[in-house]
Write a protein that holds these residues in place. Structure first.
Motif, PDB file in Angstrom:
ATOM      1  N   LYS A  24      25.762   6.687  -7.969  1.00 20.43           N
ATOM      2  CA  LYS A  24      25.461   5.291  -7.410  1.00 20.43           C
ATOM      3  C   LYS A  24      26.535   4.422  -7.374  1.00 20.43           C
ATOM      4  N   LYS A  40      24.055   8.576 -12.005  1.00 22.75           N
ATOM      5  CA  LYS A  40      24.865   7.339 -12.215  1.00 22.75           C
ATOM      6  C   LYS A  40      26.031   7.200 -11.484  1.00 22.75           C
ATOM      7  N   GLY A  44      17.254   6.840 -12.879  1.00 24.09           N
ATOM      8  CA  GLY A  44      17.093   5.710 -12.095  1.00 24.09           C
ATOM      9  C   GLY A  44      17.232   6.324 -10.616  1.00 24.09           C
ATOM     10  N   LYS A  69      11.035   0.666  -4.106  1.00 20.79           N
ATOM     11  CA  LYS A  69      12.051   1.494  -3.290  1.00 20.79           C
ATOM     12  C   LYS A  69      11.474   1.994  -2.128  1.00 20.79           C
ATOM     13  N   ALA A  74       5.965   5.325 -12.277  1.00 26.21           N
ATOM     14  CA  ALA A  74       7.526   4.924 -12.124  1.00 26.21           C
ATOM     15  C   ALA A  74       7.889   4.638 -10.617  1.00 26.21           C
ATOM     16  N   ASP A  75       8.955   3.522 -10.409  1.00 23.42           N
ATOM     17  CA  ASP A  75       9.394   3.342  -9.155  1.00 23.42           C
ATOM     18  C   ASP A  75      10.261   4.376  -8.590  1.00 23.42           C
ATOM     19  N   ILE A  76       9.818   5.256  -7.962  1.00 32.92           N
ATOM     20  CA  ILE A  76      10.480   6.223  -7.662  1.00 32.92           C
ATOM     21  C   ILE A  76       9.809   6.918  -6.282  1.00 32.92           C
ATOM     22  N   ASP A 110      16.479   7.202  -6.847  1.00 33.83           N
ATOM     23  CA  ASP A 110      15.632   6.449  -5.785  1.00 33.83           C
ATOM     24  C   ASP A 110      14.519   7.450  -5.491  1.00 33.83           C
ATOM     25  N   GLU A 167      14.417   8.582 -15.657  1.00 35.98           N
ATOM     26  CA  GLU A 167      15.102   8.160 -16.693  1.00 35.98           C
ATOM     27  C   GLU A 167      16.561   7.600 -16.070  1.00 35.98           C
TER      28      GLU A 167
END
Length: 349
Positions: free
Chosen positions: A72, A69, A103, A4, A124-126, A105, A101
């Motif tokens: 997005k 969610k 997702g 990200k 985590a990718d954040i 960014d 959890e």
């Protein structure tokens, strides 16, 4: 490895995270669709769920995931979705993990020092960003994150004394106009960054918040070295804001003298539009009818009022009975506009 990046942003704007239903997916998604960073607040996003008062933590976790969610989907693949999580929340770690959890960014974290945030998210990718109100706070976070997690912030948000909601200053500091200005805090924070940036071989973008109102304000801080701005109050007066229309009209109708520094059960001073409820309870307790133990500093036997009840009343449109946080420039708002119109005013040619 984190993939990200702020490169996804088309405009250097973060829409401020405003708690208890002010900034949920509708507002965040609209800002994202314009190429900015939309922010969902982790402060009671589940307040509308039928069992909220009996099971608030579970309702909030479920809502964080749902709202990210939905934002997005509304964004149509543009912008970035962040969640603002307050350190002062009793369930801070739970909500941070819910952001991962979901997702999200990015996580933006203030109302206290988020010293352990990198340890909670692990690999985590954040993106992670602290909110600071001084160079001293920024220095402490930079050193702590580096020492304990070998990580530096992906960006930093500086919040000055003109912001709405909870403030990272003492009341006397907020009222003292000669106290450190946003310009001064920005200079202090930027001066700290070069050694961290050199070691990491990347920049640490800085966003400024608190009193930002016009395109000229944005250009001023960018000329000083800020990457961009965070704006909250102006986005309340938009058609997409998730609050009730009566809440939005409080901002359209507010006069400068209606905005005051209030005492918050969170243990911090806050800036708000004075409502009949807040005037009545300036020096008189409003004994809570519920207590869900949401804020670490708040004690049920001494709290001036239940902040959750007051904020929920307001966002539902029962503004006379609630708490309406607002930035110092809220009185300058005179109409409701769309998010597209507001962003075009701020960033259009």
């Amino acid at each position: 490895m984190r993939n990200k990046s702020l490169d996804t942003l088309e405009i250097p704007l973060i829409q401020g995270g405003m708690g208890v239903g002010i900034s949920l997916s509708k507002l965040a998604g609209a800002v994202m669709r314009e190429g900015g960073m939309g922010v969902i607040s982790a402060a009671h996003p589940g307040y509308r769920k039928p069992d909220f008062w009996q099971n608030s933590k579970a309702c909030n976790v479920e809502a964080i995931i749902e709202e990210v969610k939905k934002a997005k989907v509304l964004s149509k693949g543009k912008g970035l979705c962040a969640v603002n999580v307050m350190v002062a929340s009793r369930d801070y770690e739970t909500y941070v993990k819910a952001c991962v959890e979901a997702g999200a960014d990015a996580i933006i974290s203030g109302a206290g020092l988020p010293l352990h945030l990198p340890e909670i998210v692990k690999d985590a990718d954040i993106l992670l960003a602290p909110i600071v109100s001084s160079g001293k706070a920024a220095s402490l976070i930079l050193r702590s994150w580096k020492r304990h997690s070998n990580r530096i912030p992906d960006f930093i948000v500086i919040e000055g004394a003109l912001a709405g909601g909870h403030l990272g200053f003492k009341k006397e500091e907020v009222l003292n106009e000669s106290y450190a200005s946003l310009d001064d805090i920005l200079k202090d924070v930027l001066a700290l960054l070069p050694p961290y940036e050199e070691e990491a071989a990347r920049k640490i973008p800085v966003f400024v918040a608190g009193g930002i109102y016009t395109k000229e304000d944005i250009k001023h801080y960018q000329s000083m070295g800020a990457y961009g701005v965070q704006m909250g109050t102006r986005f309340i007066a938009t058609t997409e804001c998730d609050a009730d229309e009566r809440y939005k009209q409080m901002f359209v109708n507010a006069k400068k003298e209606d905005i005051a520094i209030v005492k918050s059960p969170a243990g911090l001073p806050g800036r708000a539009i004075m409502t009949p409820f807040m005037k009545e309870h300036e020096n008189k307790r409003a004994i809570p009818t519920h207590c869900i133990g949401c804020m670490l500093p708040c004690k049920i036997d001494s709290t001036p009022y239940c902040i959750s009840e007051a904020l929920i009343h307001a966002v539902k449109g029962e503004v006379e009975e609630g708490l309406v946080f607002a930035g110092a420039n809220a009185y300058r708002i005179d109409k409701i506009v769309t998010v597209h119109e507001l962003i075009h005013e701020l960033f259009g040619e």
